[in-house]
Every structure is written in C-alpha cells, then in structure tokens.
Write a protein that holds these residues in place. Structure first.
Motif, PDB file in Angstrom:
ATOM      1  N   CYS A 128       0.877  -0.941  -0.268  1.00 18.97           N
ATOM      2  CA  CYS A 128      -0.354   0.052   0.266  1.00 18.97           C
ATOM      3  C   CYS A 128       0.759   1.289   0.190  1.00 18.97           C
ATOM      4  O   CYS A 128       0.650   1.809  -1.211  1.00 18.97           O
ATOM      5  CB  CYS A 128      -0.767   0.184   1.256  1.00 18.97           C
ATOM      6  N   ILE A 129       1.899   1.297   1.046  1.00 13.40           N
ATOM      7  CA  ILE A 129       2.860   2.708   1.417  1.00 13.40           C
ATOM      8  C   ILE A 129       2.796   2.885  -0.143  1.00 13.40           C
ATOM      9  O   ILE A 129       3.002   4.139  -0.322  1.00 13.40           O
ATOM     10  CB  ILE A 129       3.323   3.150   2.775  1.00 13.40           C
ATOM     11  N   PRO A 130       4.282   2.221  -0.593  1.00 11.87           N
ATOM     12  CA  PRO A 130       5.740   2.502  -1.206  1.00 11.87           C
ATOM     13  C   PRO A 130       4.775   2.685  -2.716  1.00 11.87           C
ATOM     14  O   PRO A 130       5.176   3.402  -3.230  1.00 11.87           O
ATOM     15  CB  PRO A 130       6.412   0.953  -1.419  1.00 11.87           C
ATOM     16  N   THR A 131       3.499   1.513  -2.872  1.00 13.41           N
ATOM     17  CA  THR A 131       3.059   1.651  -4.425  1.00 13.41           C
ATOM     18  C   THR A 131       2.304   3.060  -4.543  1.00 13.41           C
ATOM     19  O   THR A 131       2.342   4.351  -4.972  1.00 13.41           O
ATOM     20  CB  THR A 131       2.114   0.802  -4.495  1.00 13.41           C
ATOM     21  N   LYS A 132       1.816   3.861  -3.038  1.00 15.09           N
ATOM     22  CA  LYS A 132       1.097   5.185  -3.474  1.00 15.09           C
ATOM     23  C   LYS A 132       2.709   6.278  -3.036  1.00 15.09           C
ATOM     24  O   LYS A 132       2.218   7.062  -4.038  1.00 15.09           O
ATOM     25  CB  LYS A 132       0.717   5.506  -2.282  1.00 15.09           C
ATOM     26  N   ALA A 133       3.346   5.554  -3.159  1.00 15.95           N
ATOM     27  CA  ALA A 133       4.528   7.548  -3.264  1.00 15.95           C
ATOM     28  C   ALA A 133       4.834   6.946  -4.675  1.00 15.95           C
ATOM     29  O   ALA A 133       5.540   8.375  -4.753  1.00 15.95           O
ATOM     30  CB  ALA A 133       5.932   6.804  -2.191  1.00 15.95           C
ATOM     31  N   LEU A 134       5.750   5.900  -5.587  1.00 19.11           N
ATOM     32  CA  LEU A 134       5.537   5.713  -6.472  1.00 19.11           C
ATOM     33  C   LEU A 134       4.924   6.323  -7.385  1.00 19.11           C
ATOM     34  O   LEU A 134       4.808   7.521  -8.646  1.00 19.11           O
ATOM     35  CB  LEU A 134       6.264   3.618  -7.224  1.00 19.11           C
ATOM     36  N   LEU A 135       3.064   6.603  -7.029  1.00 19.37           N
ATOM     37  CA  LEU A 135       2.015   6.966  -8.055  1.00 19.37           C
ATOM     38  C   LEU A 135       2.039   8.240  -7.370  1.00 19.37           C
ATOM     39  O   LEU A 135       1.799   9.235  -8.941  1.00 19.37           O
ATOM     40  CB  LEU A 135       1.608   6.390  -7.447  1.00 19.37           C
ATOM     41  N   ARG A 136       2.520   9.257  -6.559  1.00 19.26           N
ATOM     42  CA  ARG A 136       2.880  10.552  -6.694  1.00 19.26           C
ATOM     43  C   ARG A 136       3.847  11.238  -6.957  1.00 19.26           C
ATOM     44  O   ARG A 136       3.978  11.937  -7.611  1.00 19.26           O
ATOM     45  CB  ARG A 136       2.890  10.118  -5.336  1.00 19.26           C
ATOM     46  N   SER A 137       4.823   9.919  -7.118  1.00 15.51           N
ATOM     47  CA  SER A 137       5.554  10.751  -8.537  1.00 15.51           C
ATOM     48  C   SER A 137       5.533  10.958  -9.470  1.00 15.51           C
ATOM     49  O   SER A 137       5.542  11.587 -10.661  1.00 15.51           O
ATOM     50  CB  SER A 137       6.882  10.166  -7.823  1.00 15.51           C
ATOM     51  N   ALA A 138       4.787  10.112 -10.321  1.00 17.55           N
ATOM     52  CA  ALA A 138       3.806   9.695 -11.293  1.00 17.55           C
ATOM     53  C   ALA A 138       2.980  10.856 -11.773  1.00 17.55           C
ATOM     54  O   ALA A 138       3.323  10.958 -12.451  1.00 17.55           O
ATOM     55  CB  ALA A 138       3.685   8.146 -12.154  1.00 17.55           C
ATOM     56  N   GLU A 139       2.495  11.054 -11.066  1.00 20.57           N
ATOM     57  CA  GLU A 139       1.471  12.058 -10.574  1.00 20.57           C
ATOM     58  C   GLU A 139       2.057  13.264 -10.831  1.00 20.57           C
ATOM     59  O   GLU A 139       1.224  14.246 -11.267  1.00 20.57           O
ATOM     60  CB  GLU A 139       0.437  12.374  -9.681  1.00 20.57           C
ATOM     61  N   VAL A 140       3.014  14.309 -10.005  1.00 20.96           N
ATOM     62  CA  VAL A 140       3.781  15.810 -10.684  1.00 20.96           C
ATOM     63  C   VAL A 140       4.262  15.239 -11.635  1.00 20.96           C
ATOM     64  O   VAL A 140       4.142  16.038 -12.185  1.00 20.96           O
ATOM     65  CB  VAL A 140       4.871  15.070  -8.891  1.00 20.96           C
ATOM     66  N   TYR A 141       5.159  14.037 -11.900  1.00 16.07           N
ATOM     67  CA  TYR A 141       5.231  14.347 -12.654  1.00 16.07           C
ATOM     68  C   TYR A 141       4.619  14.562 -14.567  1.00 16.07           C
ATOM     69  O   TYR A 141       5.245  15.433 -14.939  1.00 16.07           O
ATOM     70  CB  TYR A 141       6.678  13.056 -13.918  1.00 16.07           C
ATOM     71  N   THR A 142       3.091  14.327 -13.908  1.00 12.38           N
ATOM     72  CA  THR A 142       2.506  14.340 -15.352  1.00 12.38           C
ATOM     73  C   THR A 142       1.818  15.608 -15.219  1.00 12.38           C
ATOM     74  O   THR A 142       1.433  15.675 -16.417  1.00 12.38           O
ATOM     75  CB  THR A 142       1.599  13.518 -15.207  1.00 12.38           C
ATOM     76  N   HIS A 143       1.562  15.958 -14.258  1.00  9.72           N
ATOM     77  CA  HIS A 143       1.396  17.214 -13.850  1.00  9.72           C
ATOM     78  C   HIS A 143       2.052  18.343 -14.598  1.00  9.72           C
ATOM     79  O   HIS A 143       1.899  19.061 -15.183  1.00  9.72           O
ATOM     80  CB  HIS A 143       0.982  18.078 -12.489  1.00  9.72           C
ATOM     81  N   MET A 144       4.248  18.404 -14.650  1.00  8.08           N
ATOM     82  CA  MET A 144       4.705  18.868 -15.042  1.00  8.08           C
ATOM     83  C   MET A 144       4.522  19.019 -16.093  1.00  8.08           C
ATOM     84  O   MET A 144       4.943  20.774 -16.972  1.00  8.08           O
ATOM     85  CB  MET A 144       6.125  18.348 -14.160  1.00  8.08           C
ATOM     86  N   GLN A 145       4.112  17.492 -16.848  1.00  7.64           N
ATOM     87  CA  GLN A 145       4.111  17.877 -18.402  1.00  7.64           C
ATOM     88  C   GLN A 145       3.083  18.680 -19.641  1.00  7.64           C
ATOM     89  O   GLN A 145       3.202  19.535 -19.875  1.00  7.64           O
ATOM     90  CB  GLN A 145       4.352  16.374 -18.794  1.00  7.64           C
ATOM     91  N   HIS A 146       2.310  19.386 -18.329  1.00  6.82           N
ATOM     92  CA  HIS A 146       1.076  20.017 -18.553  1.00  6.82           C
ATOM     93  C   HIS A 146       1.113  21.261 -18.103  1.00  6.82           C
ATOM     94  O   HIS A 146       0.233  21.495 -17.907  1.00  6.82           O
ATOM     95  CB  HIS A 146      -0.813  19.020 -18.157  1.00  6.82           C
ATOM     96  N   ALA A 147       2.113  21.637 -17.708  1.00  5.64           N
ATOM     97  CA  ALA A 147       2.396  23.152 -16.673  1.00  5.64           C
ATOM     98  C   ALA A 147       1.957  23.821 -17.691  1.00  5.64           C
ATOM     99  O   ALA A 147       1.417  25.315 -16.878  1.00  5.64           O
ATOM    100  CB  ALA A 147       3.686  23.585 -16.248  1.00  5.64           C
ATOM    101  N   ASP A 190      -0.614  24.305 -19.598  1.00  9.15           N
ATOM    102  CA  ASP A 190      -2.016  24.388 -18.883  1.00  9.15           C
ATOM    103  C   ASP A 190      -2.405  24.910 -17.931  1.00  9.15           C
ATOM    104  O   ASP A 190      -3.847  25.317 -17.794  1.00  9.15           O
ATOM    105  CB  ASP A 190      -3.045  22.976 -18.502  1.00  9.15           C
ATOM    106  N   PHE A 191      -1.652  25.169 -17.281  1.00  9.49           N
ATOM    107  CA  PHE A 191      -2.035  25.793 -16.087  1.00  9.49           C
ATOM    108  C   PHE A 191      -1.234  27.704 -16.026  1.00  9.49           C
ATOM    109  O   PHE A 191      -1.481  28.049 -14.897  1.00  9.49           O
ATOM    110  CB  PHE A 191      -1.411  24.657 -14.339  1.00  9.49           C
ATOM    111  N   GLY A 192      -0.871  27.717 -16.564  1.00 12.14           N
ATOM    112  CA  GLY A 192       0.122  29.458 -17.387  1.00 12.14           C
ATOM    113  C   GLY A 192       0.912  29.121 -16.410  1.00 12.14           C
ATOM    114  O   GLY A 192       1.552  29.998 -16.282  1.00 12.14           O
ATOM    115  N   LEU A 193       1.407  27.531 -16.614  1.00 12.08           N
ATOM    116  CA  LEU A 193       2.954  27.436 -15.691  1.00 12.08           C
ATOM    117  C   LEU A 193       4.101  27.189 -16.732  1.00 12.08           C
ATOM    118  O   LEU A 193       3.499  26.924 -17.978  1.00 12.08           O
ATOM    119  CB  LEU A 193       3.015  26.683 -14.446  1.00 12.08           C
ATOM    120  N   SER A 194       5.604  27.331 -16.815  1.00  7.23           N
ATOM    121  CA  SER A 194       6.395  26.606 -17.434  1.00  7.23           C
ATOM    122  C   SER A 194       7.190  25.992 -16.544  1.00  7.23           C
ATOM    123  O   SER A 194       7.361  26.641 -15.511  1.00  7.23           O
ATOM    124  CB  SER A 194       6.742  27.769 -18.199  1.00  7.23           C
TER     125      SER A 194
END
Length: 466
Positions: free
Chosen positions: A48-67, A69-73
């Motif tokens: 449960c715990i380590p997989t959620k840490a991995l998925l959080r990293s993936a989520e942040v990476y995905t958001h960074m790729q779409h910066a 869309d939020f007016g960011l670079s």
C-alpha cells in the motif's frame, strides 16, 4: 530472562497484526508480536504505502508535463527512476520505524523470527540464527498475510517476469511491459509505468478490468486508461512466455481461440495473492484451510479454541483496512467486549491509478441480482466547479439506493481524489443513512464532495447542476 508467557501473541506484524497487538495492550493484556521480516508487513513495506509513493511521483511528473495548461512553464521535465524508487523506500522506512515506536509505546513485546503453533497455547519461534524458543499464550492470533499467486508457465523469475516486489524497485526504466491481471495491483502498476513513458499492455481473463467494481465505473476507467495509451485486452489470457536475452515474447489467447504475440521487456504478474498458511503447523490443530485461506468467523475465531485468524490469511477482501478492523474486533471479543461481526459489504475498496477508482457496497448489478428494486443516481465531474478548476473534470460519481426504503446500497466513483471521498459514503452506510438524510446534508462549496450530494439528488430526479 526474557518473558515467554503472554495473554495474547500475534504471529505477523502487518496492519492486522500490529493493530491487534496494540489494541490488546490497551485492554490490559500482556501482548507480543512475532515477525520474521519487517514490522508493518507487506502493506507498509512492499504494498500500500510504497506504491502510493511511486504513484505520487508519477502524478507530479504528469502535472509538470502539462504545466502550460495552468499558465506555468517547466523546461526539461524528466525523472530519475533510481531517485523515484529511493523516495518510495524512504517513505516505507519512516513508517516501519513508526510501527516499532507504537509497539514500544504500548509495551508490546516484539519477537523476531518465524512462528508456528506448538500445541495448545504454545508457540515455537525460529530466529534468524536458526535457534528455536518456546512461548505460551492464552490466545494466538494468526496474521501471516499473503503473497503473490503464481500461475503455471508464468512463474516470476525476478528478472524478466516480476511480481509487485520487483515492480516496485526497478533498476532501470523498462520501455515496454505486459501486465497480467487488471485488479488494483495490476492497474496501479500499469498506470505508474505508463505515466513514466513505458508502452503498457494489460491482459485480463474476465470481460472487464477491475472485476470487483461496478461495470459502468470500470468502463469509464478503461476509456481513460486507453486514452493515456495503455492497451487493454479483456476476455484474454497469457498462455506462454518465451524469454529472450532482453525481451519476453508473450502469447495471448483471446476469445474463440484467436491468439497474438506481444514482445515486451518485462512482464508483471498481478494475478492475485494466496494466504501464507504454510509452516504454521496447522495440521496438528482443528484449524480449517480452504483454498489457501484459514477459515474464521466474523470475529476471527477458527475451529481451534484459542486460535484466531485475521487479515489476508483469513480471506477476501484482502485489504489493509479490513485486516486492521478485524484485528480490533477479534481482540475486543477476546476481552469480552460487545462487538458486532465484520460486515464485509461495508468495506471500501480503492485503486490509486489515474483516474482513481473507489467504491463501497453493492454494485448496481449485484443489487438487482439480489432482487432489489433500485434507484440509481449519477453525477459527472464536468458539472463540478472544483473539478474543472483542478483541470481534472473527467469522472463519475454513482449511487445505488433501495427504491422502497431509501437505503444506500452502494456508491461507486472514478476520477480525481475519489479514494478520499468514498469515506463519506462509508460513514453514511454504517449509520444506515437513507437518501433523506443525505439530501438534507450541507456539503461545502467549492469541493469535489458536492458531486456526492448531486448523485444522491439525481437518483430521485432532483439534481441541480446537471
């Protein structure tokens, strides 16, 4: 001389075991846990715990790729898989230490080694040095957990064919994977590796992915996952693996005998788990084992007096929160408290892929098969202001009510943060809430939780915002 006599000893220190031991100590019992590997068990260290840490990293990476869309670079967005894994392991290490602190704080004795039953009220523990020591306990709780299931011909070799253990600590990022099984574990790893750029194929023997979920919710999740580039094959099975130097050729057989070959770097076997019932000396007791699961009642009692079983080794649903709750109920019953047996229909399930999936209670299909006349409510994320502001407005909240009584029979969600939202419906079902109470509850604005309210309203033709 070390203590060898206890009121209660738990074999296994996972989320069921350590919680049971702490609750026993709180109730005045002299308690101990026996652990052969890591405090916190599989969930905390390899689940449960380590997989959620991995998925959080993936989520942040995905958001960074779409910066944008939020007016960011964000320039030169990338990742270091070794550092991603290291963060995950550090999170587990921190919590592992926390469990040790909690046990010490509650004066629970920790016995290192592999435990087995050794007659009525007796336990033998084999330490890492090979030496055995004997212990006595009025009550013995088996909380030995489960391990990955292995299918003939698909046995993991830890190099090219992984279980979730190897999938959590890749030495390098594979370019392609095939995931066998589309339950929570399989879909979470498919989501993680796809988010980091791998070509991912999921093979599921049943007609739908996430087989325990509501059909409509699973279909929505599949559409989103396929949109991300994950290839999904249902009503199909992997019949053969041919391992090459740096590749695995997978033979996949679909309906009507049609087959195809898929070439990947790695295969993840996620075809379920089996209970750890071996080496416990159960044959010398009245404890019954069926399909690698210890048979126990709603309070953890087995057929052997003084021996109990909780968590994954006691059967589905194999979830950490179910194990913890079972541990508390089991110990409180032992202590003579008035407790109600566990109602498995009220246990929520969560899958932390993107989009997240969460549910509790009956699916629409299950309710109808049970002979219930139902009212079904739905509310899409696109109708919610907070979801639109988050930039994640593709999802659905679905509620199922008994048409005659207004009883909430089930709730099912797919979309952003639904694993946090589901608890609202869990509390409602535990309190035997009807649609009337839910309709008259005030939900804060702007929040995703407003969709929970709207879904209830929709079941009775009263939705406002869609």
């Amino acid at each position: 001389m070390a203590d060898t006599s206890f009121d209660l000893v738990v074999i296994g220190s996972g989320p069921g075991g350590y919680v049971a031991a702490i609750r026993a100590a709180q109730l005045g019992m002299k308690a101990a846990v026996v652990e052969r590997e890591h405090l916190g068990g599989i969930c905390l260290n390899w689940g449960c715990i380590p997989t959620k840490a991995l998925l959080r990293s993936a989520e942040v990476y995905t958001h960074m790729q779409h910066a944008g869309d939020f007016g960011l670079s964000a320039e030169k967005v990338g990742f270091d898989i070794a550092k991603v894994v290291k963060r995950s392991r550090n999170v587990s290490k921190q919590l592992n230490s926390g469990v040790g602190h909690l046990l010490k704080k509650n004066k629970v004795t920790v016995i290192e080694g592999e435990g087995r039953l050794d007659g009525a009220g007796k336990i033998k523990v084999k330490g890492k040095d090979g030496k055995e020591a004997g212990y006595q306990a009025k009550h013995i709780v088996l909380a030995t957990g489960a391990r990955p299931r292995e299918l003939p011909g698909l046995e993991p070799d830890k190099k090219q064919v992984w279980t979730y253990f190897e999938a959590m600590v890749p030495e390098s990022m594979p370019k392609s994977l095939l995931v066998v099984g589309s339950g929570a574990i399989g879909i979470e790893f498919a989501s993680f590796y796809r988010s980091l750029g791998a070509e991912v194929t999921v093979v599921e023997v049943l007609p739908q992915i996430l087989p325990v979920e509501d059909e409509e919710i699973a279909a929505h999740a599949r559409k989103r996952l396929e949109k991300q580039g994950i290839k999904i094959l249902t009503s199909a099975k992997v019949t053969k693996l041919d391992k090459g130097k740096n590749k695995v050729t997978c033979t996949v057989e679909a309906e009507k005998g049609k087959s195809q070959t898929i070439e990947v770097e790695k295969v993840i076997s996620a075809v379920g788990v089996v209970g750890n019932v071996e080496n416990l000396n159960l044959d010398s007791t009245k404890v019954k084992v069926e399909r690698d699961i210890i048979v126990a009642d709603g309070l953890g009692r087995t057929a052997e007096p003084g021996v109990y079983a909780i968590g994954d080794v006691a059967g589905a649903p194999m979830l950490a929160h179910k194990a913890s709750h079972e541990g508390v109920l089991c110990v409180e019953a032992i202590a003579g408290k008035e407790v109600h047996p566990l109602d498995k229909n009220l246990i929520p399930g969560c899958t932390y892929c993107h989009p997240q999936v969460a549910s509790v209670g009956m699916t629409e299909k299950q309710a109808k098969e049970a002979g219930r006349e139902v009212k079904v409510g739905r509310f899409p994320f696109i109708g919610n202001g907070k979801a639109i502001a988050l930039g994640d407005a593709d999802g659905l909240v679905k509620t199922v009510f008994d048409a005659k009584t207004g009883q909430l029979l089930g709730a099912h969600m797919v979309g952003a943060e639904v694993t946090e939202l589901i608890q609202g419906y869990v509390v409602a079902m535990n309190l035997e809430t009807t649609e009337a109470e839910l309709m008259h509850s005030v939900f804060p604005h702007p929040t995703l939780s407003e969709m929970m309210h709207e879904s209830v309203l929709d079941a009775y033709g009263r939705a406002i915002h869609f």
